[in-house]
Design an enzyme around this catalytic site. Sequence first.
Site, PDB file in Angstrom:
ATOM      1  N   GLU A 139     -12.579  -4.473   1.508  1.00 37.89           N
ATOM      2  CA  GLU A 139     -11.190  -4.554   1.050  1.00 37.89           C
ATOM      3  C   GLU A 139     -11.049  -4.067  -0.396  1.00 37.89           C
ATOM      4  OE1 GLU A 139      -9.176  -4.562   3.330  1.00 37.89           O
ATOM      5  OE2 GLU A 139      -8.281  -6.543   3.586  1.00 37.89           O
ATOM      6  N   THR A 191      -1.585  -0.058   0.117  1.00 38.15           N
ATOM      7  CA  THR A 191      -1.725  -1.414  -0.420  1.00 38.15           C
ATOM      8  C   THR A 191      -1.804  -1.394  -1.938  1.00 38.15           C
ATOM      9  OG1 THR A 191      -2.877  -2.112   1.581  1.00 38.15           O
ATOM     10  CG2 THR A 191      -3.123  -3.508  -0.363  1.00 38.15           C
TER      11      THR A 191
END
Length: 319
Positions: A139, A191
């Site tokens: 991530e 993101t």
Amino acid sequence: MQTNLNIQPLFDTEIEVLCPATVANLVCGFDILGMALQDPSDRIRMRLSKEPGIRIQHTDEYKLPTEPAQNVAGAALLDLLQAIPEPVGIEISITKEIKPGSGLGSSAASAAGAVVGANYLLGKPFSDEDLVRFAMAGEKVASGVKHADNITPCILGGVTLIRSIFPLDIIGLSAPPLQVTVVHPQIEVRTSDARQILRKEVLLKDAIRQWGNIAGLVAGFLKEDYELIGRSLEDVIIEPVRSILIPGFDEVKQRSKAAGALGGGISGSGPSIFMLSKEAATANSIAEIMKQVYTQLGIESKVYVTSINSKGCEVRITG
């Protein structure tokens, strides 16, 4: 992290890992709440090799990096391999059904599925919390930040609360039967970009309201109180800022709630939008509304009518 690991490599086994999409934040729980979905899912085929190193192949259209350090699955596997005493190699083939940049946990699916699969092939020496830590390295490659709100439900299934990242403290939450309708407008919201536009400070009155909604949502899940769930699906901090990046957001939300949705909002950083419903008929009606909104806007979209995935990543032996 576990010590005195018992590594039992399965060199003659090939597996496939089904890695579910996830909805992060659940409106008011920014970076701390997440939910796994039955559909869509990525597929990862894996096997161990006696030749050290990670070799990545993609069988989809997205042209993602294959250099391990630049690939979310590769970065997670690099973190995992550093924790074992003997060098092994991993061959991995990824087929993505969760489009990158969709807001449905695409990077988390790759990172989580890779470490779940590797753990299985190594004889399951690592705990679920270990796997979450490894996958968070993926991530960080995707967004620049180690966060677990997609990773945790992807690995564990169901609805999860991350009380703390450092140290990692994960709580699985029970939830009543819920129908989930998701629309993915075919635009991309990165993101990292969606994080950059967020306010660095919030008003105390907004924080108090948000805390009440988070507590109400958790209580609603545990008590199976649909009305409380609906009242608590409110975000006064993140959604007002991020929703400007998503055409049609306000119309989808207003019309869905008018059609009987309990509530919903942005899935992760967007552009996908999710709505929760008590009944399947309501969820299907909302799917039609979502399609209509984006057809009228001239934006292609993909709609899913699904439910909560209680299992998380699943390993199947293929050879």
